[in-house]
Design an enzyme around this catalytic site. Sequence first.
Site, PDB file in Angstrom:
ATOM      1  N   ALA A  49       0.837  -1.203   0.000  1.00 36.79           N
ATOM      2  CA  ALA A  49       0.000   0.000   0.000  1.00 36.79           C
ATOM      3  C   ALA A  49       0.868   1.248   0.000  1.00 36.79           C
ATOM      4  CB  ALA A  49      -0.926  -0.018   1.215  1.00 36.79           C
ATOM      5  N   THR A  95      -0.141   4.180  -2.484  1.00 40.06           N
ATOM      6  CA  THR A  95      -0.972   5.290  -2.929  1.00 40.06           C
ATOM      7  C   THR A  95      -1.970   5.728  -1.865  1.00 40.06           C
ATOM      8  OG1 THR A  95      -0.792   4.504  -5.207  1.00 40.06           O
ATOM      9  CG2 THR A  95      -2.551   6.078  -4.728  1.00 40.06           C
ATOM     10  N   GLU A 127       9.131  -3.458 -10.854  1.00 36.07           N
ATOM     11  CA  GLU A 127       7.693  -3.212 -10.981  1.00 36.07           C
ATOM     12  C   GLU A 127       7.348  -2.781 -12.399  1.00 36.07           C
ATOM     13  OE1 GLU A 127       4.170  -0.292  -9.175  1.00 36.07           O
ATOM     14  OE2 GLU A 127       6.210  -0.180  -8.376  1.00 36.07           O
ATOM     15  N   ARG A 183     -13.484 -14.679 -40.724  1.00 34.32           N
ATOM     16  CA  ARG A 183     -14.588 -13.821 -41.140  1.00 34.32           C
ATOM     17  C   ARG A 183     -14.429 -13.409 -42.600  1.00 34.32           C
ATOM     18  NH1 ARG A 183     -19.709 -12.075 -40.337  1.00 34.32           N
ATOM     19  NH2 ARG A 183     -19.927  -9.807 -40.332  1.00 34.32           N
ATOM     20  N   GLN A 237      -7.058  -5.076 -48.467  1.00 29.52           N
ATOM     21  CA  GLN A 237      -5.824  -4.323 -48.227  1.00 29.52           C
ATOM     22  C   GLN A 237      -5.887  -3.475 -46.959  1.00 29.52           C
ATOM     23  OE1 GLN A 237      -4.531  -0.700 -50.550  1.00 29.52           O
ATOM     24  NE2 GLN A 237      -3.025  -2.162 -51.375  1.00 29.52           N
ATOM     25  N   GLN A 275     -11.604  -2.659 -33.143  1.00 29.34           N
ATOM     26  CA  GLN A 275     -12.196  -2.038 -34.328  1.00 29.34           C
ATOM     27  C   GLN A 275     -12.279  -3.038 -35.485  1.00 29.34           C
ATOM     28  OE1 GLN A 275     -13.496   0.994 -34.684  1.00 29.34           O
ATOM     29  NE2 GLN A 275     -13.919   0.788 -36.874  1.00 29.34           N
ATOM     30  N   GLY A 280     -15.090  -5.434 -35.767  1.00 23.87           N
ATOM     31  CA  GLY A 280     -16.411  -4.908 -36.105  1.00 23.87           C
ATOM     32  C   GLY A 280     -17.346  -4.979 -34.911  1.00 23.87           C
ATOM     33  N   GLU A 301       3.038   9.903 -17.803  1.00 29.13           N
ATOM     34  CA  GLU A 301       3.604  11.243 -17.763  1.00 29.13           C
ATOM     35  C   GLU A 301       4.835  11.287 -16.843  1.00 29.13           C
ATOM     36  OE1 GLU A 301      -0.432  11.320 -19.227  1.00 29.13           O
ATOM     37  OE2 GLU A 301       0.407  10.499 -17.376  1.00 29.13           O
TER      38      GLU A 301
END
Length: 391
Positions: free
Chosen positions: A132, A134, A251, A277, A288, A345, A348, A376
């Site tokens: 712990a 945070t 980590e 598919r 393509q 994506q 579909g 960041e």
Amino acid sequence: MKNFLARTIFDEEHDMFRDTCREFVEQEIRPNVDRWHEQGFCDRSMYRAAGQLGLLGITSPEEFGGGGMGSDYRFNAILSEELAQADCGSVIVSVQVINDLVIPYLERFATDEQKSRFLAPLCSGEKIGAIAMTEPGAGADLAGIRSTALKNENGDYVLNGSKTFISNGVQADFTIVVAVTDPSAGRAGVSLIIVEDGMEGYTKTGPLKKVGLKAQDTAELSFENVIVPAANLLGEEGAGFGYLRTNLAQERISIAVGSIATSRRAFDLVYQHSQDRKTFGSRLIDHQAYGWELAKMATEIQSAQSFVDAAVEAKIKGELDEVTASMAKYLTTELQIKVVNTALQLHGGYGFMMEYPIATHYLDSRVQPIYGGPNEIMLEIISRRLAKGIH
């Protein structure tokens, strides 16, 4: 991802271990994933099964029930890679918390008595551990920690404060808590205290409801005048901040390993979908636009995997520094978001259905650039090194 560059960092012993991990995933993980997602945590029996197979404490000393593999981080990496095949990011995190976060601190800083009490049952899977750091007001900035553990007249610690977003927090039988033991000493006043489940004044809230990692037990912890015996101090008093720095590289490389493994899994899922598919009379992969997206994913994954393998080798040699690990964490987690999003994506409408594993990966992946230090912060660490003229 078959038929790409062969990975050369593993030997026959590693291959045998991978077979054990693969069997563990098929027998203990896959049949339970949907149920674990519903209940919000993995069964304790999963940890016991992992312990019995030697999948916990792989690098720990054999006298405490570990695998005795020492610095050979490749075994940890193999386990994470095979867990990614279960299409449940929650399991990767739950196991990595034990192998890559909690256990390294116990290995390095615990007394033999503490190792018998905490490390041995972790390796066997009889106990679950957490760490712990945070707090509601202190995330990546560990210097902002406000939880205090001040000694009373008996020499024990009185712990007050709160922690949040703690992985394995609800189920943990013990938690390594980062707390201030000397408010006047700044960073030199931070210590690691082992808090055991059931101590008076220690309460847990969770599992917390999250966007993804639905089967990962995440908790808020509250400490109100919790009496922690002095014998539960991990290492030296006031050395906690330095201890935390020693494990940041592991980590973050563990996150990188899990991320690139998940990207490979997402690619395999969408590649298989592209074979099965058909639209307009042709397989998706024969179009393509579709094939080029697969080509871009494969190229980026191959590049990132090579970087991660090099970082793993550096870890084995004791040469992996915080900056390189931060690079690996940044690169792979950003790539995971990109690959999983594209893979969904390309599925579909099917990709939007939870019965398809890619949907679970989509939800689970979003946290990768956040935990273990937001990306960041990774860029800040890297840029500071560059600013010093070191590259």
